[in-house]
Design a protein around this motif. Structure first.
Motif, short mmCIF file in Angstrom:
data_model
loop_
_atom_site.label_atom_id
_atom_site.label_comp_id
_atom_site.label_asym_id
_atom_site.label_seq_id
_atom_site.Cartn_x
_atom_site.Cartn_y
_atom_site.Cartn_z
N THR A 1 36.48 -25.23 -70.99
CA THR A 1 35.83 -24.85 -72.24
C THR A 1 35.14 -26.07 -72.81
OG1 THR A 1 37.85 -25.33 -73.50
CG2 THR A 1 37.53 -23.05 -72.75
N VAL A 2 34.16 -25.82 -73.67
CA VAL A 2 33.44 -26.92 -74.30
C VAL A 2 34.33 -27.57 -75.36
CG1 VAL A 2 31.40 -27.57 -75.64
CG2 VAL A 2 31.24 -25.78 -73.89
N GLY A 3 34.45 -28.87 -75.27
CA GLY A 3 35.28 -29.58 -76.24
C GLY A 3 36.00 -30.76 -75.62
N LEU A 4 37.04 -31.21 -76.30
CA LEU A 4 37.80 -32.38 -75.86
C LEU A 4 39.15 -32.01 -75.27
CD1 LEU A 4 37.10 -34.68 -78.96
CD2 LEU A 4 35.90 -34.68 -76.75
N ALA A 5 39.24 -30.79 -74.72
CA ALA A 5 40.53 -30.33 -74.21
C ALA A 5 41.04 -31.21 -73.08
CB ALA A 5 40.40 -28.88 -73.73
N ASN A 6 40.16 -31.64 -72.19
CA ASN A 6 40.59 -32.47 -71.06
C ASN A 6 41.08 -33.83 -71.54
OD1 ASN A 6 39.94 -30.65 -68.84
ND2 ASN A 6 37.81 -31.00 -69.38
N TYR A 7 40.41 -34.39 -72.55
CA TYR A 7 40.82 -35.70 -73.06
C TYR A 7 42.09 -35.58 -73.90
CZ TYR A 7 36.25 -37.25 -71.49
OH TYR A 7 35.16 -37.55 -70.71
N THR A 8 42.24 -34.47 -74.61
CA THR A 8 43.48 -34.25 -75.35
C THR A 8 44.67 -34.14 -74.40
OG1 THR A 8 42.24 -33.09 -77.09
CG2 THR A 8 44.63 -32.76 -77.02
N ALA A 9 44.48 -33.38 -73.31
CA ALA A 9 45.55 -33.27 -72.32
C ALA A 9 45.82 -34.60 -71.64
CB ALA A 9 45.18 -32.21 -71.28
N LEU A 10 44.79 -35.40 -71.48
CA LEU A 10 44.94 -36.70 -70.81
C LEU A 10 45.87 -37.62 -71.59
CD1 LEU A 10 43.82 -38.43 -68.40
CD2 LEU A 10 42.12 -39.30 -70.00
N PHE A 11 45.75 -37.58 -72.92
CA PHE A 11 46.54 -38.50 -73.74
C PHE A 11 47.83 -37.89 -74.27
CE2 PHE A 11 42.25 -40.32 -74.04
CZ PHE A 11 42.53 -41.64 -73.75
#
Length: 305
Positions: free
Chosen positions: A65-75
């Motif tokens: 999805t468009v957004g920062l979901a991957n970076y949120t999951a990363l941290f």
């Protein structure tokens, strides 16, 4: 009745104030020719480097999805941050140890005879003539149980020194692999330092250690920063050595990215981790551009002397 000859009409104004047009026109042609010469290299970089890089970064923000979901999951997954910190710590240790080892070596290259310098240069370049895989497999044999390192320490009553599968073993091997990348920038910088400045400082009453710390060391700072940043950045994304000598429990960023892409097919997550690594690299390069200023170092050393 006399007539004055008409003044010749000059072409368009020069590019530099006060520069004759006859000089400005060839300069413009040379610049245009240089641009055409650089065009193939720029095209290759755009197609084979910037486009894939932009695709990876874009997918990290838009998939699934468009957004920062991957970076949120990363941290927040509890593993990625640990791996990132371990990678940064390992790269920092490798760069520091390589600097400590390479600085005296590069300094000695500037003080010996030409024949000895040629021998030392060949020793530095020798690893480039050997496959990286061969060097890492050699370290695999040295660091395994009953290897040469284990047998050496057993002579002193220290048994069980097995570096294979540990961060320490990976660090030791990467220092050896990265050492030429530290020696060469250092030697390039140290060879340009006028050693008479040291003699001038000692003649004015400074001791040799003080003259080295106040004059020679500031002048060598650009080489130190260049070599340190080069080794640090390359170590951040090094894959072969951690993959062969490390373990999944002590993995670095390159191993995690390979696992996400090859086993989990998590391309957006791997892209997010790669983007964070790219951001760290850009920060390091920006810091290097602000620190490595030979003119400023020279002025400070002259003022101190």
């Amino acid at each position: 009745m006399t007539t004055t000859p008409a003044e010749p009409v000059t072409p368009a104004g020069p590019t530099v104030p006060g520069e004759p047009a006859a000089v400005a026109e060839p300069r413009r042609r040379r610049r245009a020719a240089a641009g055409w010469v650089l065009l193939p290299a720029v095209a290759v970089l755009l197609v084979f480097f910037f486009y894939p890089l932009a695709t990876i970064v874009w997918s990290s923000f838009t998939e699934p999805t468009v957004g920062l979901a991957n970076y949120t999951a990363l941290f927040t997954d509890g593993v990625s941050v640990t791996v990132l910190l371990r990678t940064l710590r390992t790269a920092l240790i490798v760069a520091l140890v390589a600097l400590v080892v390479a600085y005296p070596y590069a300094y000695a290259m500037t003080r010996v005879s030409r024949r000895t310098r040629a021998v030392l240069t060949v020793l530095v370049l020798l690893p480039f003539w050997t496959s990286v895989m061969a060097r890492n497999f050699a370290w695999y044999l040295l660091e395994q149980r009953d290897g040469l390192i284990d047998r050496f320490f057993s002579l002193f009553g220290i048994d069980g020194v097995v570096l294979l599968g540990s961060v320490t073993g990976v660090t030791v091997a990467m220092v050896q692999v990265m050492l030429p990348f530290m020696v060469l920038p250092l030697y390039s910088n140290l060879s340009s330092i006028d050693l008479r400045l040291m003699d001038a400082a000692t003649s004015l009453g400074a001791s040799r250690p003080k003259a080295f710390a106040r004059v020679y060391l500031p002048l060598s700072l650009p080489g130190v920063v260049s070599g340190f940043s080069l080794v640090f950045i390359v170590t951040l994304g090094f894959f072969v050595t951690p993959a062969l000598l490390g373990t999944p429990q002590q993995s670095l960023v390159s191993q995690v990215i390979e696992t996400r892409v090859g086993d989990l097919l998590d391309f957006p997550g791997a892209g997010a981790m790669g983007s964070v690594l790219l951001a760290v690299t850009l920060v390091v390069l920006f810091a290097v551009s602000r620190i490595a200023k030979p003119t400023a170092a020279l002025n400070q050393a002259v003022d101190r002397a």
